[in-house]
Design a protein around this motif. Sequence first.
Motif, PDB file in Angstrom:
ATOM      1  N   UNK A 135      72.792  53.522 -23.423  1.00 55.35           N
ATOM      2  CA  UNK A 135      73.779  53.441 -22.346  1.00 55.35           C
ATOM      3  C   UNK A 135      73.909  51.970 -21.957  1.00 55.35           C
ATOM      4  N   UNK A 136      74.640  51.224 -22.778  1.00 58.09           N
ATOM      5  CA  UNK A 136      74.783  49.769 -22.596  1.00 58.09           C
ATOM      6  C   UNK A 136      75.480  49.398 -21.297  1.00 58.09           C
ATOM      7  N   UNK A 137      76.485  50.154 -20.928  1.00 59.01           N
ATOM      8  CA  UNK A 137      77.261  49.854 -19.718  1.00 59.01           C
ATOM      9  C   UNK A 137      77.097  50.976 -18.715  1.00 59.01           C
ATOM     10  N   UNK A 138      76.882  50.603 -17.469  1.00 58.81           N
ATOM     11  CA  UNK A 138      76.782  51.587 -16.416  1.00 58.81           C
ATOM     12  C   UNK A 138      78.196  52.002 -16.017  1.00 58.81           C
ATOM     13  N   UNK A 139      78.563  53.217 -16.367  1.00 60.30           N
ATOM     14  CA  UNK A 139      79.923  53.705 -16.139  1.00 60.30           C
ATOM     15  C   UNK A 139      80.064  54.478 -14.837  1.00 60.30           C
ATOM     16  N   UNK A 140      78.992  54.534 -14.059  1.00 65.87           N
ATOM     17  CA  UNK A 140      79.065  55.271 -12.792  1.00 65.87           C
ATOM     18  C   UNK A 140      79.958  54.531 -11.801  1.00 65.87           C
ATOM     19  N   UNK A 141      80.564  55.306 -10.928  1.00 62.56           N
ATOM     20  CA  UNK A 141      81.409  54.714  -9.871  1.00 62.56           C
ATOM     21  C   UNK A 141      80.552  53.797  -9.021  1.00 62.56           C
TER      22      UNK A 141
ATOM     23  N   UNK B  57      68.207  64.240 -32.312  1.00 59.93           N
ATOM     24  CA  UNK B  57      68.381  65.492 -31.580  1.00 59.93           C
ATOM     25  C   UNK B  57      69.451  65.350 -30.507  1.00 59.93           C
ATOM     26  N   UNK B  58      69.979  66.499 -30.093  1.00 62.39           N
ATOM     27  CA  UNK B  58      70.970  66.526 -29.017  1.00 62.39           C
ATOM     28  C   UNK B  58      70.801  67.809 -28.213  1.00 62.39           C
ATOM     29  N   UNK B  59      71.335  67.792 -27.009  1.00 67.18           N
ATOM     30  CA  UNK B  59      71.487  68.990 -26.195  1.00 67.18           C
ATOM     31  C   UNK B  59      72.659  68.741 -25.254  1.00 67.18           C
ATOM     32  N   UNK B  60      73.220  69.823 -24.725  1.00 62.08           N
ATOM     33  CA  UNK B  60      74.417  69.684 -23.909  1.00 62.08           C
ATOM     34  C   UNK B  60      74.466  70.761 -22.839  1.00 62.08           C
ATOM     35  N   UNK B  61      75.345  70.528 -21.890  1.00 59.36           N
ATOM     36  CA  UNK B  61      75.651  71.506 -20.855  1.00 59.36           C
ATOM     37  C   UNK B  61      77.151  71.434 -20.620  1.00 59.36           C
ATOM     38  N   UNK B  62      77.832  72.556 -20.708  1.00 59.70           N
ATOM     39  CA  UNK B  62      79.275  72.548 -20.488  1.00 59.70           C
ATOM     40  C   UNK B  62      79.579  72.506 -18.995  1.00 59.70           C
ATOM     41  N   UNK B  63      80.719  71.954 -18.678  1.00 54.49           N
ATOM     42  CA  UNK B  63      81.161  71.869 -17.280  1.00 54.49           C
ATOM     43  C   UNK B  63      81.719  73.221 -16.860  1.00 54.49           C
ATOM     44  N   UNK B  64      81.447  73.599 -15.633  1.00 51.71           N
ATOM     45  CA  UNK B  64      81.981  74.847 -15.092  1.00 51.71           C
ATOM     46  C   UNK B  64      83.443  74.682 -14.708  1.00 51.71           C
ATOM     47  N   UNK B  65      84.017  75.744 -14.219  1.00 55.38           N
ATOM     48  CA  UNK B  65      85.432  75.776 -13.861  1.00 55.38           C
ATOM     49  C   UNK B  65      85.815  74.643 -12.914  1.00 55.38           C
ATOM     50  N   UNK B  66      85.006  74.397 -11.905  1.00 55.88           N
ATOM     51  CA  UNK B  66      85.314  73.372 -10.921  1.00 55.88           C
ATOM     52  C   UNK B  66      84.484  72.096 -11.098  1.00 55.88           C
ATOM     53  N   UNK B  67      83.724  72.025 -12.165  1.00 58.23           N
ATOM     54  CA  UNK B  67      82.854  70.868 -12.404  1.00 58.23           C
ATOM     55  C   UNK B  67      83.587  69.779 -13.168  1.00 58.23           C
ATOM     56  N   UNK B  68      83.197  68.552 -12.906  1.00 63.26           N
ATOM     57  CA  UNK B  68      83.715  67.406 -13.630  1.00 63.26           C
ATOM     58  C   UNK B  68      82.619  66.890 -14.550  1.00 63.26           C
ATOM     59  N   UNK B  69      82.935  66.745 -15.841  1.00 61.17           N
ATOM     60  CA  UNK B  69      81.926  66.239 -16.773  1.00 61.17           C
ATOM     61  C   UNK B  69      81.494  64.823 -16.400  1.00 61.17           C
ATOM     62  N   UNK B  70      82.399  64.027 -15.853  1.00 64.43           N
ATOM     63  CA  UNK B  70      82.066  62.663 -15.432  1.00 64.43           C
ATOM     64  C   UNK B  70      81.065  62.685 -14.278  1.00 64.43           C
ATOM     65  N   UNK B  71      81.282  63.552 -13.299  1.00 61.60           N
ATOM     66  CA  UNK B  71      80.344  63.660 -12.184  1.00 61.60           C
ATOM     67  C   UNK B  71      78.990  64.175 -12.668  1.00 61.60           C
ATOM     68  N   UNK B  72      79.004  65.084 -13.639  1.00 60.79           N
ATOM     69  CA  UNK B  72      77.750  65.578 -14.209  1.00 60.79           C
ATOM     70  C   UNK B  72      76.992  64.426 -14.869  1.00 60.79           C
ATOM     71  N   UNK B  73      77.713  63.609 -15.625  1.00 60.04           N
ATOM     72  CA  UNK B  73      77.089  62.462 -16.288  1.00 60.04           C
ATOM     73  C   UNK B  73      76.502  61.505 -15.244  1.00 60.04           C
ATOM     74  N   UNK B  74      77.268  61.198 -14.211  1.00 65.08           N
ATOM     75  CA  UNK B  74      76.791  60.296 -13.155  1.00 65.08           C
ATOM     76  C   UNK B  74      75.473  60.793 -12.558  1.00 65.08           C
ATOM     77  N   UNK B  75      75.388  62.095 -12.280  1.00 65.78           N
ATOM     78  CA  UNK B  75      74.163  62.664 -11.712  1.00 65.78           C
ATOM     79  C   UNK B  75      72.993  62.529 -12.676  1.00 65.78           C
TER      80      UNK B  75
END
Length: 100
Positions: free
Chosen positions: A92-98, A58-76
């Motif tokens: 999620x083998x590697x922690x890609x967060x800043x 299964x999958x689900x998603x949320x698109x990024x808004x005009x001013x949103x960053x998909x990377x920041x969304x993933x980090x959260x």
Amino acid sequence: MPIAKNWSEAKKSHIKEKAPSKSGVYELKCFGELTYIGHSSDIQSRLLEHLSEKDPNYYRFETAGWLSSSKKMEDKHLTRYERKHGSLPAWNDNDTRAKR
């Protein structure tokens, strides 16, 4: 905030019909467990790649808004998951967060 959409069956035809070619964050589930949280500039193509790599159910998603960053969304989403479960999802083998 977790992704509010219902889970969809991870089939090639469904992804091509329903998943957008836009940026955002997505989650994958395998055998009842959330196994991966990711982001992409093209959700549809990335989900199709996952089908050939890992075979999620299964999958689900949320698109990024005009001013949103998909990377920041993933980090959260990763941070929220880790706080609740004590570790990252299994795929999620590697922690890609800043680094903080």
